[in-house]
Design a protein around this motif. Sequence first.
Motif, short mmCIF file in Angstrom:
data_model
loop_
_atom_site.label_atom_id
_atom_site.label_comp_id
_atom_site.label_asym_id
_atom_site.label_seq_id
_atom_site.Cartn_x
_atom_site.Cartn_y
_atom_site.Cartn_z
N UNK A 1 -25.66 -45.97 -81.15
CA UNK A 1 -25.86 -46.99 -80.12
C UNK A 1 -27.29 -46.99 -79.56
N UNK A 2 -27.90 -45.81 -79.46
CA UNK A 2 -29.17 -45.73 -78.75
C UNK A 2 -30.35 -45.36 -79.64
N UNK A 3 -30.10 -44.56 -80.65
CA UNK A 3 -31.22 -44.10 -81.47
C UNK A 3 -31.55 -45.12 -82.55
N UNK A 4 -30.54 -45.52 -83.31
CA UNK A 4 -30.80 -46.42 -84.44
C UNK A 4 -31.54 -47.70 -84.02
N UNK A 5 -31.16 -48.33 -82.91
CA UNK A 5 -31.87 -49.56 -82.53
C UNK A 5 -33.34 -49.34 -82.14
N UNK A 6 -33.72 -48.10 -81.92
CA UNK A 6 -35.11 -47.82 -81.57
C UNK A 6 -35.91 -47.21 -82.71
N UNK B 1 -41.66 -48.65 -74.35
CA UNK B 1 -41.82 -47.22 -74.05
C UNK B 1 -40.87 -46.77 -72.94
N UNK B 2 -40.21 -45.67 -73.16
CA UNK B 2 -39.28 -45.13 -72.18
C UNK B 2 -37.85 -45.60 -72.36
N UNK B 3 -37.63 -46.46 -73.39
CA UNK B 3 -36.30 -47.07 -73.51
C UNK B 3 -35.19 -46.02 -73.68
N UNK B 4 -35.49 -44.97 -74.46
CA UNK B 4 -34.42 -44.02 -74.77
C UNK B 4 -34.05 -43.18 -73.54
N UNK C 1 -39.42 -40.65 -78.73
CA UNK C 1 -38.75 -40.53 -77.43
C UNK C 1 -37.67 -39.45 -77.45
N UNK C 2 -37.00 -39.31 -78.58
CA UNK C 2 -35.98 -38.27 -78.68
C UNK C 2 -36.60 -36.89 -78.56
#
Lengths: 517, 517
Positions: B87-92, B60-63, A138-139
Motif C-alpha cells: 500500500x505504501x512502498x510500491x506506489x513510491x 518528499x516525506x510521503x512515506x 524514505x524507507x
Amino acid sequence: MGSLDANPAAFPAFNNSVVDGSFQPLNPDDVRAYLHKAVDFITEYYSNVESMPVLPDVKPGYLQDELTASPPAHSAPFDVTMKELRASVVPGMTHWASPNFFAFFPSTNSAAAIAGELIASAMNTVGFTWQAAPAATEMEVLALDWLAQLLRLPTSFMNRTGAGRGTGGGVILGTTSEAMLVTLVAARDAALRRSGSDGVSGITRLTVYAADQTHSTFFKACRLAGFDPANIRSIPTGADTDYGLDPAKLLEIMQADADAGLVPTYICATVGTTSSNAVDPVGAVADVAAMFNAWVHVDAAYAGSACICPEFRHHIDGVERVDSISMSPHKWLLTCLDCTCLWVRDAHRLSDSLETNPEYLKNDVTDSGEVTDLKDMQVGVGRRFRGLKLWMVMRTYGTAKLQEHIRSDVAMAKTFEGLVRADDRFEVVVPRNFALVCFRMRASGAMTEEVADEMNRVLMDRLNKSGKAYLAHTVVGNRFVLRFAVGSSLQEERHVRSAWELIKKTTAEIMEEPIMQ
Amino acid sequence: MGSLDANPAAFPAFNNSVVDGSFQPLNPDDVRAYLHKAVDFITEYYSNVESMPVLPDVKPGYLQDELTASPPAHSAPFDVTMKELRASVVPGMTHWASPNFFAFFPSTNSAAAIAGELIASAMNTVGFTWQAAPAATEMEVLALDWLAQLLRLPTSFMNRTGAGRGTGGGVILGTTSEAMLVTLVAARDAALRRSGSDGVSGITRLTVYAADQTHSTFFKACRLAGFDPANIRSIPTGADTDYGLDPAKLLEIMQADADAGLVPTYICATVGTTSSNAVDPVGAVADVAAMFNAWVHVDAAYAGSACICPEFRHHIDGVERVDSISMSPHKWLLTCLDCTCLWVRDAHRLSDSLETNPEYLKNDVTDSGEVTDLKDMQVGVGRRFRGLKLWMVMRTYGTAKLQEHIRSDVAMAKTFEGLVRADDRFEVVVPRNFALVCFRMRASGAMTEEVADEMNRVLMDRLNKSGKAYLAHTVVGNRFVLRFAVGSSLQEERHVRSAWELIKKTTAEIMEEPIMQ
C-alpha cells in the motif's frame, strides 16, 4: 562433481527461461519456480544445520577441484545448479547459522529480514538519489529514525523529529569500516580547513586516537583516508579499566600532541570491543574530545543492539555529545548481512566531503534541498534498497520481541558464565557485559601461564575440529583466551549446555595427556 | 496507512515466531511461510510492473506521512508488513524493473541471481577469512576466474591458472567506487614508497588522471584516499575522439607534471562512460602510464559485460598491460545488486595496503599463505557470501545465453537508433557503442541551440511525468542530451517501439506550443 559439464550431452539442448524463442531471465514462472526451490533448500538447511560440522573439513582449493574450471557454454536446468550447491558448496561451509556456532559475533537473522532482502533483490532499485528511488530512500530514513528511537538516541541524530526535519541524519552502509572511513574523511577535511592547510599538505599534522582494544579495521580506515601511520595513537588499556579507554590517558596524549603543534582530529570509542566486549566511556571521551574540537565516533557494531533494552542503554550514555555513532543490526538485531547503521549529528558535515553532482543525476527534487540523496553519505554512488529488511524486522517483530531476543541471548551467556565460574579449572577473564564470555583454563599448580596458553589453544583446536562447536580466541592481557559468543539465531539453551559438556570432556582428556602434566 | 499501530487493539496479543513460549526468529515453518509470501509478491510485481508509472508521483516525506513515526511496540502478523509494503512502498518506487525504464543504466536481473542472493542471505556467512567461510571464499574466487575467462582476461589476473595458483586475484565489492578506492590506495602507497616519502608527507606530490568524461565518483574516491584536489587532473575530451581520452594529451600532461617534480601515480580509463558510453583506449593509455610507472585502472562497470561477446572484446584490448580492471555484473550481467568485480594483476599490491591481522582471526590456514583472505582486498572486514549469485547466473544460463542477452539488448538499441536517425527532427549525438543511445531534438530552422536544449529538457520532463517511460539526460559538448538506455530485464522490442511512439507524439505536441515556435 563438476562432471556434468564434462559430459555436455547430458543437457544438450536445455533451454531454460526461454519463452517464444527469446531468453526471459525474469519470466515470472521461472522466478517462482527457482525461488521455491531456494526456499525448500533454506528450510531444509535450517532443519539440518545442527547436525552438520560447524567448521568443515576441507582443504584450500577444494571447491575448484570439485567444480569445473571453466564456465559452462550452455544452460542447464536450475536443479543442476542446486544439486552442485548441495553437493559441493554446503560441505565446505562454515555454518554461521548453526546453533553450535559460538565464534566471532553471531550473524543473527530472521524470517522477516530474509524476506525483506529477497524483495529488495527482486525490485533491484538503485537509490543514489531520492528521485531514483523515493520509497527506498524514505524507507531507509524511516528505519534509521525508528531504530534511533529504540536506542533513545537524541533527536539531533534524527532526520525527522517532532519539530520537522532535523539537522541529523543516517545512512545504512555495508560495514563498520565504511562508517569509520566516511566519518574520518569528514573529520579530516574539517580539521584541514580549520588548521588553514594548503590543500592536503596539513594532513601530516592530523592525529587520531583509539584504545588498543579497538578493532584493527579502525587503523586500516585511517590509512585508507590518508592519515599518517605515525599519527595514529593506540592508547594502552589494562585490567584496571576492564580494557576500556581511560579518559585521563586520552587527555594526556591529546594534550601532548596539541602542545607539539599537531591537530587532534578524531577519536573512535568502542562500546563492546570485538576482543572482549570492553566498553569505552562515551561521555568522558566526548568531554576530552571537546577540548580539542575533535570528532568522536562511537563504534557499537555488536553491543549497540543491546542498547534497545533500558538496562543496557547506559553503555552509550553521553552519546548526545558525540558526532557520530554506528551499529550493525546484521550482528545482533536479526537482520541478515549487510546492514550497518550510521548516524551523524550534522549530516552536512558528511555530505560536504562526500557529495558529487554528475549531470545525469541532476533533478528538481535534489535541487530543492528538500531531500537527502544517500549517495552523499557513503563511499560509492550505487546502493541497494537497504532499509527494507531493517524496517520489516522492526515492523514485524516489534520492540518487545527484539528486546526479548537480546535478553534471551544474555541470559544464555549468563548461564554459560555460571557454569564456567562453578568449575575451578576455568576462569572468566573479563567481566561479561553482553552475550560474550571470555574464559580460559587456569594455570593450575606448577603450570606456567605459557603452558596454560598452549593448553587453551589445544582445547580450542580440538573443539573446533570436532565439528560440534566453533569458538574463536583472543589475547587479553597477554593471555590466550577463548571467546564464547552466544546468540546464533537457531541457538537454544540446550546447545549452550551441550557445548559446555563438550568443553569439560575435552578439557579432561587434555589434562590426562602426558604433554600437559 | 499507519493506522494499524494507532489501533493496537487490532493485534493485541499476536505472537508470531513463537514456539514453546520462546521467540524463534528462524523457525523453519515461519521462514517458509514468510518467503512464500515474498515470492508471491515478487511474481505479482513482475507481472504488473509494466502498468505502473515508472517514476512515481510522490512528494518528499510521503512515506513518513503514511507510516507510523515510531516503531511498533508489539509484533504483528507478517501479512501486515506485506500489506504496508503493497500500500505504501510500491506506489513510491521508481520501478527499475519496469520494461519502460530507460534511465541511467538498467540494473539487470535474473531468477538465478535472486535465488542465489536469497540463499546467501539465509546462510548469512561472514567471509572475512578463508577459514570463516571456505566455500564462500572459494566460490568467489571461482566465479571471478570463470568471469575472467568469459572476458578473456589474461591469466595474470586470475587466481588459479592451468599452471597452478597465479599472482593475480579478484574480489567482489559493492560498487565501482570501492574498486577505485582500494586500487588508488594501493597505488598511492606504492608511489609514496618509491618516491621516498617520509610517512604520507609526499602525498602532496602525487597526481592522478582521468578524462573529463570519467564518472564523478572517481574524483570523490581520490579525495577519500587523501589525494590533493589540486592534483586530480581532468583531461579534456571532445567530439574528435568521440569523448574518449586522447593518449597524446595524457602524455603531455603527465610529462609536464613529472617535469615539475610531481609523481604521476594513477590513471583511470573508462570503457563505456556513464554519460555517453565513450571508450578510452586502454592499450594506448597503458603505454603512456608505463613511462611513469603509474597504476592503470580500467572502469568497465557497464560495458565490461558486453566484452563477453567476441565482437565487443576489442574495447578492452591492451588490458594485459593494465594493473586492475573492474566491471559490475549488477549492471548488465543479470546479477542483482550489488556485485562489482575487481581483478588485479598482483594481488599482493592490494593486500600490502589493506591487510589487517587481528588476533581473533588468526588461524593456521591463513598463516600457511595458501589462501586469500578476502578482507585484505576490500575496505571493510565483514562480507556477505558474494560469489554465490554470480556463480549461479553463469552456471544456470551458460555463456551462450549470457551472450544472447547482451546481443538482444544491443539489437534493441540499434532498432531505436534507426528510428531516431530516420526522423529528421532528431539527431544521434555520439556513436552508439553498446545499448545506450544518446540523442536529442535538433535545433531546426532559426532555433538557437539554447532553445533546443530547453525543448529537450521539456521533452524529458513530460515523458517522465507521463509514467510511461523514464529517461535520464546528460550534457555532451555543452548540449543537453537525452539518454535512452535499453536493457531492463523485462524489456522487449515492443517496449522500445512504444517509447519511441511516445517520444514522437510528445515532441509533436511540444512543437505545436507557442513557446517553442
